[in-house]
Scaffold this motif. Sequence first.
Motif, PDB file in Angstrom:
ATOM      1  N   ILE A 226       3.037 -45.307 112.781  1.00 49.50           N
ATOM      2  CA  ILE A 226       3.194 -46.483 113.638  1.00 49.50           C
ATOM      3  C   ILE A 226       2.583 -47.704 112.959  1.00 49.50           C
TER       4      ILE A 226
ATOM      5  N   HIS B  93      -8.476 -40.708 110.642  1.00 51.28           N
ATOM      6  CA  HIS B  93      -7.689 -41.667 111.410  1.00 51.28           C
ATOM      7  C   HIS B  93      -8.393 -43.019 111.491  1.00 51.28           C
TER       8      HIS B  93
ATOM      9  N   PRO C 299       8.388 -44.481 119.096  1.00 55.54           N
ATOM     10  CA  PRO C 299       9.281 -43.680 118.250  1.00 55.54           C
ATOM     11  C   PRO C 299       8.616 -43.054 117.034  1.00 55.54           C
ATOM     12  N   LEU C 300       7.482 -43.584 116.619  1.00 57.73           N
ATOM     13  CA  LEU C 300       6.842 -43.014 115.433  1.00 57.73           C
ATOM     14  C   LEU C 300       5.603 -42.200 115.764  1.00 57.73           C
ATOM     15  N   ALA C 301       5.284 -42.081 117.041  1.00 56.98           N
ATOM     16  CA  ALA C 301       4.103 -41.306 117.409  1.00 56.98           C
ATOM     17  C   ALA C 301       4.404 -39.826 117.178  1.00 56.98           C
TER      18      ALA C 301
ATOM     19  N   ARG D 162      -6.902 -37.581 115.437  1.00 56.62           N
ATOM     20  CA  ARG D 162      -5.875 -38.614 115.354  1.00 56.62           C
ATOM     21  C   ARG D 162      -5.472 -38.969 116.771  1.00 56.62           C
TER      22      ARG D 162
ATOM     23  N   ASP E 226      -3.179 -41.001 118.086  1.00 58.46           N
ATOM     24  CA  ASP E 226      -1.856 -41.461 118.525  1.00 58.46           C
ATOM     25  C   ASP E 226      -0.912 -40.280 118.817  1.00 58.46           C
TER      26      ASP E 226
ATOM     27  N   GLN F 186       1.041 -37.509 120.833  1.00 60.02           N
ATOM     28  CA  GLN F 186       1.504 -37.392 122.213  1.00 60.02           C
ATOM     29  C   GLN F 186       1.947 -35.951 122.481  1.00 60.02           C
TER      30      GLN F 186
ATOM     31  N   TYR G 294      -4.045 -29.477 111.200  1.00 63.15           N
ATOM     32  CA  TYR G 294      -3.784 -29.105 109.810  1.00 63.15           C
ATOM     33  C   TYR G 294      -2.462 -29.687 109.317  1.00 63.15           C
TER      34      TYR G 294
ATOM     35  N   ASP H 186      -0.889 -34.754 110.010  1.00 65.82           N
ATOM     36  CA  ASP H 186      -0.873 -35.963 109.182  1.00 65.82           C
ATOM     37  C   ASP H 186      -0.064 -35.762 107.908  1.00 65.82           C
ATOM     38  N   ASN H 187       0.709 -34.707 107.852  1.00 66.84           N
ATOM     39  CA  ASN H 187       1.428 -34.404 106.602  1.00 66.84           C
ATOM     40  C   ASN H 187       2.916 -34.161 106.875  1.00 66.84           C
ATOM     41  N   PRO H 188       3.660 -35.256 107.067  1.00 59.40           N
ATOM     42  CA  PRO H 188       5.068 -35.120 107.448  1.00 59.40           C
ATOM     43  C   PRO H 188       5.875 -34.259 106.466  1.00 59.40           C
ATOM     44  N   GLN H 189       5.523 -34.340 105.195  1.00 57.81           N
ATOM     45  CA  GLN H 189       6.267 -33.551 104.207  1.00 57.81           C
ATOM     46  C   GLN H 189       6.077 -32.062 104.433  1.00 57.81           C
TER      47      GLN H 189
ATOM     48  N   ARG I  19       7.947 -30.835 107.434  1.00 59.61           N
ATOM     49  CA  ARG I  19       9.368 -30.598 107.164  1.00 59.61           C
ATOM     50  C   ARG I  19       9.573 -29.309 106.370  1.00 59.61           C
TER      51      ARG I  19
END
Lengths: 492, 371
Positions: A307, A357, B191-193, B222, B224, B226, B326, B329-332, B335
């Motif tokens: 964000i 964070h 949309p990015l949360a 973290r 943010d 949801q 864990y 925070d690691n979108p890669q 995926r």
Amino acid sequence: MMPPESRERRACFIFDLHVGLPLRPAPLPRAGRGSAVASYLETDLGGPVSELAARAILPASDVLAAALDRGFSCALSVSGTTVDLLEAHAPDALAALARVAGHPRAEVLAAPYHHGIAGLIPDRAEFVDEVVRHRERMREVFGASPAVFTPPELCATGTMADALPETGCTAILTEPRWCLPRDLDPALVYRAGSARVLLRHCALSDDLAARFFSPGWDCSPLSPATYAGWVAGTPGECVTVGLDLDLLGDGGLLEFWEALPEELAALGVETATPSAVLADRPADLLGPEREVSWSAPDGGESWLETIFQHSAAEALARAGAWLPGREVWRHLSSTDHFRAMAMRAGGCGRREVTVDHGATVEAFARFMRALSALEARSAVRTRSRRAAMALRALPPEAAFVFSRGGCGAGYAAHSLAECLEQLAFTDEQVVADHLARGDFSRWCEDVLGDRVLAVQVRECRNREELQQTMQGRADELVRRRSRSSAGSPSTR
Amino acid sequence: MRVGGLAPAATELAESLASRGLEVHFFTRAGSETRGDRAVIEGVTYHFCRPEGPNIVDYCRSMSARMVEAFRREDDPPFDVLHFHDWHAVDALHELRDRVTVFSFHSTEYGRNGGSFGGWWEFDEISGKEWYAGFVSTLVMTVSHHTRTEVMWLYGVPGWKCAVVPNGVRPERFWRPVDPGSVKKRYGIHPLAPLVLFVGRLAFQKGPDLLLEAVPHVLRKRWDVQFIVAGTGQMAEDLRERARGLPVQFPGYVSGEDHLDLLNAADVVVIPSRNEPFGLVLTEAWSAERCVVATDVGGLSENIEPFVDAIRVPVHPESIAWGINYVIDNPQYIRSLGRAGRKKVVERFDWDLVTGEALEVYARAQALRAR
């Protein structure tokens, strides 16, 4: 028609070096008529730059120069900001780099001057300008005229590929994850329109950038012979390995590089510069199966994933649309600031950084404070100062924080425009609560300083009315600001 | 949203068998909107009965009696194999015990009670029926090795009699291309949360309370993130009360479309179950290429390869929070876990493969009876 398969194994090693100016916790008051940059960013970097030069640049340059003399080939990508800093604080390191860059078996690559995200936002004119300026600077200091473009974070987009011919480059280096289709072979050469595309091999890059330093890795300690074996065992046209140059200053990697060229040669791996790899693969010889497109056709949806990153990038783009002066804006567009807004950055050949964070919140806050101050100070130079002030970006402490039943809804508006975006999806109940308390109208008056809007908003009873009112006023303010800023002298 | 793994598992097995050219008759009770007492859907002939009874045990006894009546009408020429699912039909199994019978344990009463013994009469009655089913059927099928061990331990069913046949899944039914941002916006989420999703019955067994207790620990890392807890159940009111002031939404029952949207838009799917014989949610989430954080119980612990296709954690709120933290925070990495899960589903849990395994069990049961 398929390009001819080379019988010999080829590898391409690319070293990236970028040092940016860090943001100050809060902008300093403007002093005198000197450069405005120092008021927003730390410019006194003599200490850290000399330290970097002594730790990494000088020893790495020596090792690379010696390897080049022995028949090794590699490429360098150095940002314009870095060259400026080295020139000012560590001229010996710049000279050492020039020795590498000037070697006939080395190649210098193009990049945006400030390592900026203009190509992602996307701001096409600014992007072209940045790359052209960078190529000029490379010619000046290294006597090179780069033809292969490396986007910051190697994240290429459709905008960059389209604008590439205007920058004077003919090829682009990127990573498979930013391309479509998803499962490209990084060891092959592709094309996007008239531009040729080289892909960085993430696994082989991370072996050196990340795993090399991890004692728990089952291949640790990695020997040059083992690694050369992996490169030799990777089928394809060219294995492209890219990593941050400053990593070479870390434990043991320098010794590794001293021995690697010979090990590669022993296994029949020829090292080449990107241009040499591309020379026998012109775009018109690459068939339709080598055509790629971009997962981020018009910016945004790229490595900017949080964000904070999006909010900041959008604020930067909005400011870029009207700011009369670009100097500070360009430094703010540097990827460093955006990387710091994610808890995890790097990977694929870049130094991996994880922060908590709180650190990302602080990075975002510093960025927004700088951008907000920049817009506020520039507002003075326009005729409609009020309009510019009402439209400016806001730091987190002045943002409109949406809250649901006493706890934060998870987002906050850092400008009038962002407030409008968030009003489109926030809960009905959240809007109703804020309206009932008169929060919107107070924010418009006290923070944006727009009494007209505050009075209009006070009359709104629901989301639709609020959206219409705010949108109407925002359009009017933009018109007033653009009328007035068009008359002021542009320093761009 | 469908509740529980039994109904879809049994129905889809029947459909898959029918698609191989077998004649399949499915005896079940009528839903509140079912008309008539016979229907042919996807090649399977359904026979509906309308049982009644003052409590769950008597209700199921009445259901079994009516199923047997319907069965007798259809039993000419005689059916080759009779497959019973869970204890509800044990009285029918008793009536037909001389035939080739296979009894499936989708779970046990002990397991549904969160892995502990209940002191009430229904618990004893149902456990007794489950013991009898294991005793009298020709072969027993369980959905995981964990349930197999549980059945052997609880009811003394011999090992040779128990075959493990996992629940299958149709991966294409759970994956759809959605724009995660626009789905999140529908729920008032940025949309990015990062969105953490729980789907399931809000019951003790499924551990939604554990997830709720994990929320503050996640937010400490973290803030943010949801959460959406989708589903209905006895604990709904209590959970809602406890979630006050936390970024947790309870959309209640979500329809098929909304379920698919949420599933494909979530960043992490959490399965905090205290007991899970198989864990259909896992294969569904994997089908949608989702990153899963699941507790180390039953079928979940068996099917997950930790850190490769999902994150597996002990049954404890702080551990669940650790699992979410864990990956969050690691979108890669998120995926890559999702893609590995999807690959596993296609290679191991596709109905075509599972149906083949079920057919082998049927053949073995027939051979045993013929001896």
